[in-house]
Design a protein around this motif. Structure first.
Motif, PDB file in Angstrom:
ATOM      1  N   THR A   2      33.316  41.994  47.413  1.00 14.15           N
ATOM      2  CA  THR A   2      32.299  41.248  46.668  1.00 14.15           C
ATOM      3  C   THR A   2      32.571  39.752  46.716  1.00 14.15           C
ATOM      4  O   THR A   2      31.655  38.935  46.896  1.00 14.15           O
ATOM      5  CB  THR A   2      32.247  41.732  45.211  1.00 14.15           C
ATOM      6  N   ALA A   3      33.844  39.385  46.561  1.00 13.45           N
ATOM      7  CA  ALA A   3      34.195  37.963  46.609  1.00 13.45           C
ATOM      8  C   ALA A   3      33.904  37.376  47.991  1.00 13.45           C
ATOM      9  O   ALA A   3      33.434  36.236  48.101  1.00 13.45           O
ATOM     10  CB  ALA A   3      35.667  37.784  46.248  1.00 13.45           C
ATOM     11  N   LEU A   4      34.175  38.138  49.030  1.00 15.07           N
ATOM     12  CA  LEU A   4      33.887  37.674  50.388  1.00 15.07           C
ATOM     13  C   LEU A   4      32.394  37.450  50.588  1.00 15.07           C
ATOM     14  O   LEU A   4      31.968  36.454  51.195  1.00 15.07           O
ATOM     15  CB  LEU A   4      34.397  38.698  51.407  1.00 15.07           C
ATOM     16  N   ARG A   6      30.159  36.814  48.302  1.00 14.13           N
ATOM     17  CA  ARG A   6      29.742  35.632  47.538  1.00 14.13           C
ATOM     18  C   ARG A   6      30.150  34.352  48.255  1.00 14.13           C
ATOM     19  O   ARG A   6      29.390  33.375  48.289  1.00 14.13           O
ATOM     20  CB  ARG A   6      30.363  35.678  46.142  1.00 14.13           C
ATOM     21  N   TYR A   7      31.331  34.366  48.819  1.00 19.66           N
ATOM     22  CA  TYR A   7      31.827  33.200  49.557  1.00 19.66           C
ATOM     23  C   TYR A   7      30.944  32.897  50.758  1.00 19.66           C
ATOM     24  O   TYR A   7      30.529  31.745  50.971  1.00 19.66           O
ATOM     25  CB  TYR A   7      33.268  33.477  49.986  1.00 19.66           C
ATOM     26  N   GLN A   8      30.632  33.924  51.544  1.00 18.65           N
ATOM     27  CA  GLN A   8      29.796  33.716  52.726  1.00 18.65           C
ATOM     28  C   GLN A   8      28.368  33.330  52.334  1.00 18.65           C
ATOM     29  O   GLN A   8      27.735  32.495  53.002  1.00 18.65           O
ATOM     30  CB  GLN A   8      29.780  34.980  53.590  1.00 18.65           C
ATOM     31  N   VAL A  73      40.946  32.610  55.737  1.00 17.71           N
ATOM     32  CA  VAL A  73      40.288  33.782  55.147  1.00 17.71           C
ATOM     33  C   VAL A  73      40.719  35.048  55.865  1.00 17.71           C
ATOM     34  O   VAL A  73      41.000  36.079  55.243  1.00 17.71           O
ATOM     35  CB  VAL A  73      38.755  33.619  55.204  1.00 17.71           C
TER      36      VAL A  73
END
Length: 223
Positions: A2-4, A6-8, A73
């Protein structure tokens, strides 16, 4: 994951590189879709344009990060997962665009067959158009995954390959996108609403295979 994602997604939004494909798509619809046209024909037109946009968005997402940031990353979560996040964000953006276009086109189009003699219910027509748009978003993501880093590094090769791949995905007989769009056009002639589930399943399988191959190869190549 989920964090990835959101980051992308944040990278994509802040880069504003999504504006050209979105604007081009809007212009394409503005020229080709007019109020009062048969709904299924217009939905097929709108769905077809999602495919090259999805491929373009994949290329944007794959190149948003500087090499150093991408390497950091990849070291933290793994290069395959990092690349998968790029592809999923591109797919999500293309699907969202296709969904919005489907709603607008359904509302402004004539709920009738191509000869305006048979009524076509807007809700089932919109659902069929949404499925066709999702087919094109999936297949466009597959095209993008196969024509960008890490498979093709040189823009001189990657961009023409992406354009050719998107064109072939739309016109080659048996392509899931071609089948989904053709079903809408054929349904418009008879006044029947198709349900392109088989093209959707085929597009999903092809996209999963292309995504898995790209992510596996990412783990073996440095940016």
């Amino acid at each position: 994951m989920t964090a990835l994602l959101r980051y992308q997604a944040a990278l994509l939004v802040r880069s504003q590189r999504w504006l050209p494909p979105f604007i081009l798509y809007a212009v394409f619809l503005g020229v080709g879709v007019q109020s009062g046209q048969p709904v299924l024909d217009s939905l097929g037109y709108a769905a077809a344009a999602v495919l090259p946009v999805a491929a373009w968005l994949v290329r944007i997402c794959a190149g948003n990060e500087p090499p150093a940031a991408r390497a950091a990353v990849a070291a933290a979560v793994g290069p395959g997962r990092a690349h998968l996040a790029c592809l999923l964000v591109a797919l999500g953006a293309a699907a969202a665009l296709g969904t919005a276009a489907t709603v607008v086109v359904t509302l402004i189009s004539d709920p009738a067959s191509a000869d305006h003699q048979v009524r076509v219910e807007p809700l089932p027509a919109g659902a069929a158009g949404l499925l066709a748009a999702l087919v094109c978003a999936l297949l466009g993501t597959a095209v993008g995954a196969l024509t960008t880093w890490p498979l093709l590094r040189s823009p001189g090769r990657a961009v023409p390959a992406m354009m050719l791949g998107a064109l072939l995905a739309l016109v080659v007989t048996g392509s899931p996108a071609q089948l989904a769009i053709t079903s809408l056009v054929t349904g418009s002639r008879s006044g029947t609403v198709p349900v392109p589930l088989l093209p959707l399943a085929s597009a999903a399988l092809l996209t999963v295979a292309a995504t898995a191959g790209a992510c596996a190869l990412t783990a073996r190549r440095s940016p």
